[in-house]
Design a protein around this motif. Structure first.
Motif, short mmCIF file in Angstrom:
data_model
loop_
_atom_site.label_atom_id
_atom_site.label_comp_id
_atom_site.label_asym_id
_atom_site.label_seq_id
_atom_site.Cartn_x
_atom_site.Cartn_y
_atom_site.Cartn_z
N LEU A 1 -36.38 13.90 -133.69
CA LEU A 1 -35.06 14.78 -133.71
C LEU A 1 -35.18 16.18 -132.93
O LEU A 1 -36.47 16.79 -133.01
CB LEU A 1 -34.96 15.23 -135.34
CG LEU A 1 -34.55 14.02 -136.29
CD1 LEU A 1 -34.52 14.44 -137.68
CD2 LEU A 1 -33.34 12.98 -135.69
N GLU A 2 -34.21 16.69 -132.49
CA GLU A 2 -33.99 18.00 -131.78
C GLU A 2 -33.84 19.12 -133.05
O GLU A 2 -33.29 19.10 -133.69
CB GLU A 2 -32.99 17.94 -130.72
CG GLU A 2 -33.53 17.01 -129.60
CD GLU A 2 -34.78 17.47 -128.76
OE1 GLU A 2 -35.07 18.67 -128.65
OE2 GLU A 2 -35.63 16.62 -128.36
N PRO A 3 -34.58 20.50 -132.63
CA PRO A 3 -34.45 21.46 -133.44
C PRO A 3 -32.66 21.68 -133.42
O PRO A 3 -32.40 21.70 -132.04
CB PRO A 3 -35.14 22.54 -132.79
CG PRO A 3 -36.04 21.95 -132.06
CD PRO A 3 -35.77 20.52 -131.67
N MET B 1 -35.45 21.03 -139.57
CA MET B 1 -35.48 22.19 -140.55
C MET B 1 -34.11 21.90 -141.68
O MET B 1 -34.36 22.01 -142.68
CB MET B 1 -35.48 23.54 -139.84
CG MET B 1 -35.56 24.83 -140.72
SD MET B 1 -36.09 26.14 -140.15
CE MET B 1 -34.32 26.73 -139.63
N MET B 2 -33.17 22.03 -140.98
CA MET B 2 -31.91 21.45 -141.86
C MET B 2 -32.19 20.29 -142.67
O MET B 2 -31.71 20.57 -143.82
CB MET B 2 -30.67 21.15 -140.80
CG MET B 2 -30.32 22.27 -139.76
SD MET B 2 -30.28 24.03 -140.86
CE MET B 2 -28.94 24.15 -141.24
N ARG B 3 -32.58 19.22 -142.15
CA ARG B 3 -32.82 18.19 -143.06
C ARG B 3 -33.75 18.55 -144.11
O ARG B 3 -33.79 18.09 -145.41
CB ARG B 3 -33.26 16.83 -142.26
CG ARG B 3 -32.40 16.31 -141.19
CD ARG B 3 -33.04 15.03 -140.50
NE ARG B 3 -32.88 14.05 -141.66
CZ ARG B 3 -33.99 13.15 -141.61
NH1 ARG B 3 -35.03 13.03 -140.63
NH2 ARG B 3 -33.79 11.92 -142.51
N THR B 4 -34.70 19.08 -143.83
CA THR B 4 -36.04 19.45 -144.83
C THR B 4 -35.62 20.57 -145.86
O THR B 4 -35.58 20.14 -147.16
CB THR B 4 -37.22 19.92 -144.03
OG1 THR B 4 -37.83 19.42 -143.21
CG2 THR B 4 -38.15 20.62 -145.22
N LEU B 5 -34.73 21.40 -145.53
CA LEU B 5 -34.15 22.75 -146.44
C LEU B 5 -33.28 21.77 -147.49
O LEU B 5 -33.12 21.97 -148.47
CB LEU B 5 -33.52 23.68 -145.82
CG LEU B 5 -34.67 24.67 -145.12
CD1 LEU B 5 -33.42 25.59 -144.22
CD2 LEU B 5 -35.52 25.12 -146.08
N ALA B 6 -32.12 20.78 -147.02
CA ALA B 6 -31.61 20.01 -147.79
C ALA B 6 -32.14 19.02 -148.76
O ALA B 6 -31.82 19.02 -150.02
CB ALA B 6 -30.50 19.15 -146.74
N MET C 1 -41.36 12.87 -152.40
CA MET C 1 -40.41 12.13 -151.34
C MET C 1 -41.07 12.31 -150.14
O MET C 1 -41.82 13.45 -149.96
CB MET C 1 -39.14 13.01 -151.65
CG MET C 1 -38.01 12.69 -150.76
SD MET C 1 -36.57 14.14 -150.67
CE MET C 1 -35.77 13.43 -151.78
N LYS C 2 -40.49 11.63 -149.01
CA LYS C 2 -41.09 11.78 -147.81
C LYS C 2 -39.83 11.47 -146.83
O LYS C 2 -39.17 11.06 -146.93
CB LYS C 2 -42.12 10.63 -147.45
CG LYS C 2 -42.82 10.62 -146.22
CD LYS C 2 -44.09 9.83 -146.22
CE LYS C 2 -44.91 10.14 -145.08
NZ LYS C 2 -46.05 8.99 -144.84
N LEU C 3 -40.00 12.71 -145.94
CA LEU C 3 -39.12 12.71 -144.80
C LEU C 3 -39.59 12.85 -143.40
O LEU C 3 -40.33 13.61 -143.07
CB LEU C 3 -38.28 14.01 -144.90
CG LEU C 3 -36.88 14.10 -144.33
CD1 LEU C 3 -35.81 13.32 -144.66
CD2 LEU C 3 -36.39 15.76 -144.95
N ASP C 4 -39.09 11.71 -142.57
CA ASP C 4 -39.60 11.58 -141.31
C ASP C 4 -38.59 12.24 -140.30
O ASP C 4 -37.67 11.83 -139.94
CB ASP C 4 -40.10 10.12 -140.92
CG ASP C 4 -40.51 9.81 -139.70
OD1 ASP C 4 -40.59 10.84 -138.80
OD2 ASP C 4 -41.11 8.83 -139.38
N ASN C 5 -39.14 13.41 -139.75
CA ASN C 5 -38.14 14.18 -138.85
C ASN C 5 -38.65 13.73 -137.36
O ASN C 5 -38.14 14.75 -136.58
CB ASN C 5 -38.46 15.76 -139.11
CG ASN C 5 -37.66 15.87 -140.55
OD1 ASN C 5 -36.52 15.37 -140.70
ND2 ASN C 5 -38.02 16.93 -141.02
N ARG C 6 -39.47 12.92 -137.13
CA ARG C 6 -39.91 12.71 -135.69
C ARG C 6 -38.66 12.33 -134.77
O ARG C 6 -37.76 11.51 -135.20
CB ARG C 6 -40.88 11.84 -135.61
CG ARG C 6 -42.19 12.23 -136.13
CD ARG C 6 -43.38 11.19 -136.22
NE ARG C 6 -43.03 10.18 -137.23
CZ ARG C 6 -43.91 9.32 -137.64
NH1 ARG C 6 -44.92 9.10 -137.00
NH2 ARG C 6 -43.49 8.37 -138.68
#
Length: 68
Positions: A8-10, A14-19, A1-6
């Motif tokens: 986004l503000e803290p 981190m919340m998206r990644t942990l979910a 699975m790949k998740l692009d968090n670029r």
């Protein structure tokens, strides 16, 4: 699975990644791309027992491979 968090503000990255990690099965890998090195995420991953490796990309972003 790949998740692009670029872009986004803290603490959103981190919340998206942990979910996303919660939805993975054992042995699966999550790849995330962040604008900055996720120092607070590393602490959480270590506490939860995940293996992780970070590689800085040519565009200055960071690719983090997290193994469940």
């Amino acid at each position: 699975m790949k998740l692009d968090n670029r872009g986004l503000e803290p603490p959103q990255p981190m919340m998206r990644t942990l979910a996303a990690l919660e939805s993975l099965s054992g042995g699966e890998t999550l790849f995330i791309i962040n604008d900055r090195r996720p120092m607070f995420l590393y602490e959480q991953l270590d506490e939860l027992g995940y293996e992780h490796e970070t590689t800085e990309q040519n565009d200055g972003s960071f690719l983090i491979e997290i193994k469940k």
